[in-house]
Design an enzyme around this catalytic site. Structure first.
Site, PDB file in Angstrom:
ATOM      1  N   ARG A 167       0.832  -1.202   0.000  1.00  0.00           N
ATOM      2  CA  ARG A 167       0.000   0.000   0.000  1.00  0.00           C
ATOM      3  C   ARG A 167       0.871   1.258   0.000  1.00  0.00           C
ATOM      4  NH1 ARG A 167      -5.235  -0.106   1.773  1.00  0.00           N
ATOM      5  NH2 ARG A 167      -4.993   1.836   2.910  1.00  0.00           N
ATOM      6  N   ARG A 171       9.672   6.668  -2.752  1.00  0.00           N
ATOM      7  CA  ARG A 171       9.906   7.599  -3.874  1.00  0.00           C
ATOM      8  C   ARG A 171      11.323   8.137  -3.860  1.00  0.00           C
ATOM      9  NH1 ARG A 171       4.771  10.162  -2.871  1.00  0.00           N
ATOM     10  NH2 ARG A 171       3.177   8.818  -3.799  1.00  0.00           N
ATOM     11  N   ARG A 243      -8.779  -6.155  13.812  1.00  0.00           N
ATOM     12  CA  ARG A 243      -8.207  -5.202  14.737  1.00  0.00           C
ATOM     13  C   ARG A 243      -9.255  -4.124  14.959  1.00  0.00           C
ATOM     14  NH1 ARG A 243      -4.206  -6.801  17.602  1.00  0.00           N
ATOM     15  NH2 ARG A 243      -3.147  -4.773  17.671  1.00  0.00           N
ATOM     16  N   ARG A 273      -0.690   6.512  16.004  1.00  0.00           N
ATOM     17  CA  ARG A 273      -0.639   7.853  15.406  1.00  0.00           C
ATOM     18  C   ARG A 273      -1.503   8.827  16.176  1.00  0.00           C
ATOM     19  NH1 ARG A 273      -3.590   6.136   9.644  1.00  0.00           N
ATOM     20  NH2 ARG A 273      -5.502   5.340  10.573  1.00  0.00           N
ATOM     21  N   GLU A 294      -4.441   7.210  18.591  1.00  0.00           N
ATOM     22  CA  GLU A 294      -5.082   6.011  18.060  1.00  0.00           C
ATOM     23  C   GLU A 294      -4.341   4.764  18.554  1.00  0.00           C
ATOM     24  OE1 GLU A 294      -6.183   6.902  13.957  1.00  0.00           O
ATOM     25  OE2 GLU A 294      -5.925   4.782  13.499  1.00  0.00           O
ATOM     26  N   TYR A 342      -9.665  -5.626   3.357  1.00  0.00           N
ATOM     27  CA  TYR A 342      -9.139  -4.287   3.682  1.00  0.00           C
ATOM     28  C   TYR A 342      -9.428  -3.412   2.460  1.00  0.00           C
ATOM     29  CZ  TYR A 342      -5.244  -1.274   5.551  1.00  0.00           C
ATOM     30  OH  TYR A 342      -4.450  -0.272   6.075  1.00  0.00           O
ATOM     31  N   ASP A 344     -10.362   0.203   0.432  1.00  0.00           N
ATOM     32  CA  ASP A 344     -10.411   1.662   0.418  1.00  0.00           C
ATOM     33  C   ASP A 344     -11.807   2.097  -0.039  1.00  0.00           C
ATOM     34  OD1 ASP A 344      -7.836   2.125   1.296  1.00  0.00           O
ATOM     35  OD2 ASP A 344      -6.964   2.033  -0.708  1.00  0.00           O
TER      36      ASP A 344
HETATM   37  N1  UDP Z   1       2.902   1.328   8.048  1.00  0.00           N
HETATM   38  C1  UDP Z   1       4.055   1.395   8.794  1.00  0.00           C
HETATM   39  N2  UDP Z   1       4.481   2.599   9.235  1.00  0.00           N
HETATM   40  C2  UDP Z   1       3.820   3.751   8.985  1.00  0.00           C
HETATM   41  C3  UDP Z   1       2.633   3.674   8.217  1.00  0.00           C
HETATM   42  C4  UDP Z   1       2.199   2.446   7.777  1.00  0.00           C
HETATM   43  O1  UDP Z   1       4.682   0.381   9.072  1.00  0.00           O
HETATM   44  O2  UDP Z   1       4.257   4.814   9.457  1.00  0.00           O
HETATM   45  C5  UDP Z   1       2.439  -0.019   7.597  1.00  0.00           C
HETATM   46  C6  UDP Z   1       1.479  -0.614   8.637  1.00  0.00           C
HETATM   47  O3  UDP Z   1       1.675  -2.020   8.677  1.00  0.00           O
HETATM   48  C7  UDP Z   1       0.135  -0.274   8.061  1.00  0.00           C
HETATM   49  C8  UDP Z   1       0.383  -0.412   6.559  1.00  0.00           C
HETATM   50  O4  UDP Z   1       1.719   0.068   6.389  1.00  0.00           O
HETATM   51  O5  UDP Z   1      -0.887  -1.138   8.522  1.00  0.00           O
HETATM   52  C9  UDP Z   1      -0.591   0.356   5.688  1.00  0.00           C
HETATM   53  O6  UDP Z   1      -0.562   1.713   6.038  1.00  0.00           O
HETATM   54  P1  UDP Z   1      -1.736   2.729   5.683  1.00  0.00           P
HETATM   55  O7  UDP Z   1      -1.233   4.099   5.978  1.00  0.00           O
HETATM   56  O8  UDP Z   1      -2.231   2.426   4.317  1.00  0.00           O
HETATM   57  O9  UDP Z   1      -2.824   2.320   6.795  1.00  0.00           O
HETATM   58  P2  UDP Z   1      -4.297   2.909   7.124  1.00  0.00           P
HETATM   59  O10 UDP Z   1      -4.247   4.402   6.986  1.00  0.00           O
HETATM   60  O11 UDP Z   1      -5.238   2.196   6.171  1.00  0.00           O
HETATM   61  O12 UDP Z   1      -4.473   2.468   8.554  1.00  0.00           O
END
Ligand code: UDP
Length: 376
Positions: A167, A171, A243, A273, A294, A342, A344
């Site tokens: 996901r 870059r 989860r 976060r 969170e 999962y 979007d």
């Molecule tokens: N992830 C991570 N560190 C970060 C952000 C994301 O390891 O700082 C990993 C984590 O396993 C997460 C996955 O990447 O579940 C997908 O992240 P995304 O931001 O797409 O998650 P969402 O916003 O859907 O919770």
């Protein structure tokens, strides 16, 4: 429609427009499912009550559709992460790499540098950890992904599928837009308003605070079920793993963190976060601020399911529920919970279009609609 979230609203609307009478029931007191937004009473800030939802898509039809119901204003997701006492930009980009390693690399140099760190012994990454080690090497993996992922998923990253990490991009330029998609934005007055307008149709009736019973099915020509697949069968075979999230709300004067989403990569920080919701509506201005820490944990009975886990154990149980569901007639399982994926928001809406189309084709040809329009 069981569930007044995106799947129920969009399928319901398509069917109503085609002349069907639609009843939408939801056991919650509100529409819009987990993308529900409302104004915080103390600050006036529009909050994403079930965590941040950022709309992004490459699907022009979906983008045009959502904009018909609510104006989307420019919002670009630019996530930061705090790791070992420093703030970095996500997704990992040239700025992150240069800051992390104390270098001044140009794009091609960074590409070769990261290639030299990547674990070349991994050909076909099977797990989250292998994917990360191949992608960015051990140092970046441990700073940005390992701790966050252990907190988010509650398991060893070696037990998670590589697809979760896919996901996120890496870059080799200074673009820190979290998403690649052509279209990205936020509904001016929130997702609840958007869903309310989708449901506003003469042939749609919405009933809130109403639990659905399987025994009610016979009163309808067809049921579209967007609740949990295992819940439909009263969890007879056991519970599919999810989860869930706990939110710790707090207020701040002015600007708490200067951005909408700040991740915390260290395992020593218990939350994944902090989201500061006024930054999700950058066109508004508010003196005070409302934020949420969170916390992710295993979803137990009575909790709200958020992220389907889909490890080997859950997949086996899923197969058994799917087999059972295939024997049902007069019901179609849809959306994140109905198909245990999962998803979007844009994909959910695209699948809702396709599901409605299949149903309308089936009814016009006199055949029966399948239990799954999309394979779980
Ligand atoms: N992830 C991570 N560190 C970060 C952000 C994301 O390891 O700082 C990993 C984590 O396993 C997460 C996955 O990447 O579940 C997908 O992240 P995304 O931001 O797409 O998650 P969402 O916003 O859907 O919770």
């Amino acid at each position: 429609m069981v569930g007044a979230g995106l799947s129920g609203a969009v399928i319901g609307r398509k069917l109503a427009e085609a002349g069907h009478s639609v009843i939408v029931v939801d056991e919650r007191a509100h529409i819009a499912g987990n993308c529900f937004t409302e104004r915080d009473q103390d600050t006036g800030v529009l909050v994403h009550v079930y965590g941040p939802h950022i709309f992004h898509t490459d699907d022009e039809e979906v983008w045009t559709y959502v904009n018909q119901f609510e104006r989307f204003l420019p919002y670009v997701n630019r996530v930061k992460t705090t790791s070992r006492g420093q703030v970095y930009l996500l997704p990992i980009n040239l700025h992150t790499i240069n800051q992390f390693f104390g270098k001044t690399l140009r794009p091609d140099e960074a590409r070769s540098f990261i290639a030299s760190l990547s674990d070349a012994s991994i050909d076909e990454p099977r797990t989250f950890e292998e994917q990360a080690l191949k992608f960015v090497g051990r140092d970046l993996y441990e700073a940005f992904f390992k701790g966050y992922t252990v907190k988010q998923w509650g398991c060893d990253p070696n037990d998670l599928p590589a697809s979760i990490l896919k996901r996120l991009p890496v870059r080799f330029n200074y673009d820190d837009n979290y998403f690649f998609h052509r279209f990205q934005g936020m509904p001016e007055n929130g997702y609840t308003k958007m869903v309310e307008k989708i449901l506003e149709h003469d042939r749609i009736e919405v009933r809130l605070n109403q639990k659905f019973n399987r025994s009610d099915s016979s009163s309808y020509d067809h049921v579209f079920y967007s609740g949990p697949l295992d819940g439909y069968f009263d969890y007879e075979l056991g519970r599919l793993g999810y989860r869930t999230l706990d939110f710790e709300k707090f207020y701040s004067d002015g600007d708490f963190q200067g951005c909408a989403v700040m991740n915390y990569g260290d395992l020593s920080v218990p939350y994944t976060r902090i989201t500061e919701h006024k930054h999700f509506s950058p066109w508004e201005s508010h003196e005070k601020s409302v934020c949420y820490r969170e916390f992710s944990r295993s979803c137990e009975e009575g909790d709200i399911p958020y992220y389907p886990i889909r490890l080997t154990e859950e997949k086996e149980l899923l197969t058994r529920y799917v087999e059972r569901a295939r024997k049902e007639s007069g019901v179609t399982f849809v959306g994140r919970l109905g198909t245990y994926r999962y998803l979007d928001m844009d994909v959910t809406i695209r699948e809702a279009f396709d599901t409605a189309k299949l149903f309308l084709e089936a009814t016009s040809s006199g055949s029966e609609m399948r239990p799954f329009a999309v394979e779980p």
